[in-house]
Design a protein around this motif. Structure first.
Motif, mmCIF file in Angstrom:
data_model
loop_
_atom_site.group_PDB
_atom_site.id
_atom_site.type_symbol
_atom_site.label_atom_id
_atom_site.label_comp_id
_atom_site.label_asym_id
_atom_site.label_seq_id
_atom_site.Cartn_x
_atom_site.Cartn_y
_atom_site.Cartn_z
ATOM 1 N N LEU A 146 19.324 18.195 -17.161
ATOM 2 C CA LEU A 146 20.380 18.012 -16.181
ATOM 3 C C LEU A 146 21.451 17.112 -16.786
ATOM 4 O O LEU A 146 21.150 16.009 -17.251
ATOM 5 C CB LEU A 146 19.815 17.396 -14.896
ATOM 6 N N THR A 201 22.522 19.290 -8.283
ATOM 7 C CA THR A 201 21.184 19.559 -8.818
ATOM 8 C C THR A 201 20.523 20.770 -8.170
ATOM 9 O O THR A 201 19.882 21.577 -8.854
ATOM 10 C CB THR A 201 20.299 18.318 -8.643
ATOM 11 N N ASN A 204 21.070 24.232 -9.597
ATOM 12 C CA ASN A 204 20.495 24.549 -10.901
ATOM 13 C C ASN A 204 19.349 25.548 -10.729
ATOM 14 O O ASN A 204 18.414 25.325 -9.941
ATOM 15 C CB ASN A 204 19.986 23.260 -11.559
#
Length: 246
Positions: A146, A201, A204
């Motif tokens: 990330l 996030t 993703n």
């Protein structure tokens, strides 16, 4: 198909335009969307709904509960926490995300402070797969990277996990047990670290895959629940027969 309820306190989305831009339908909406795409039956619930959206009817119809909270852990009513706890003990799966480590339900199930180090500095996180044969990491390579995330660092005050699925490394040097499983009663619990509200996030694909895999893993086992309390013997007990003869 698993019956999933995605719970989110839904406060950051109302207060912070950055979060609202990233998750226009709320964090719960974003998670619900990709779980539906994976053929799960999904509903959502938020803090400000009556009973926080977790009525008896909702909980009774939930096989796996996904939990995201941060600003308002203290506003969650103890009576709801106890109902969720009992449902977990009875077999409902629970997936606790990111800052949910400080939620009442996670701390109640863990029995520890669940405290940790943290830092918000736009740093890289690399989540290394520690248990490559585990179903939660199906379709995931050696690690998930990330670009920006909030740092959580050890020591993480939790009980020793039944299984450690991920360990994170952060650009600032810290490491963290970021994917942990537990069994509580007849239920299964998965804590998954990433998901700070000001980063995308949950958009993703690898993070989505892990959460969807975890839903399948945490789903209740189809069997009769154990019976507790005083029990009659299945066979004739020799000592008991002798007592009756005397």
């Amino acid at each position: 198909m698993v019956k999933v309820t995605v719970w989110n306190e839904n406060r950051h989305e109302q207060k912070n335009p950055v979060v609202r831009d990233i998750y226009p339908n709320g964090i719960h909406g974003a998670i619900a969307e990709f779980l539906k795409e994976d053929s799960h039956e999904v509903t959502t619930a938020t803090l400000d709904e009556p009973k926080h959206g977790l009525t008896d009817e909702v909980l009774d119809n939930t096989e796996v509960l996904v939990w995201w909270g941060h600003l308002a852990h203290g506003e969650v009513k103890d009576e709801i926490v106890q109902k969720v706890r009992q449902r977990v003990l009875d077999g409902m799966g629970l997936i606790v995300l990111h800052s949910g480590h400080f939620s009442k339900i996670f701390k109640t199930l863990m029995g520890t402070s669940c405290d940790l180090k943290w830092r918000e500095a736009d740093e890289k996180e690399r989540l290394w797969v520690i248990s490559p044969s585990h179903p939660i990491v199906e379709g995931i390579s050696e690690y998930i990277e990330l670009e920006k995330e909030e740092m959580y660092g050890e020591h993480f005050d939790i009980p020793q996990p039944d299984e450690l699925i991920f360990t994170s490394w952060f650009e600032g040097g810290e490491v963290f047990r970021s994917g942990c499983t537990y069994k509580r009663g007849s239920g299964k619990v998965f804590y998954f670290r990433p998901g700070h509200e000001t980063y995308p996030t949950y958009h993703n694909k690898d993070i989505q895959r892990v959460i969807s895999n975890a839903v399948k893993w945490a789903a209740p086992v189809k069997r009769e629940r154990p019976v507790y309390g005083n029990a009659k013997p299945l066979e004739v007990i020799q000592g008991d027969k002798n007592k009756k003869q005397h």
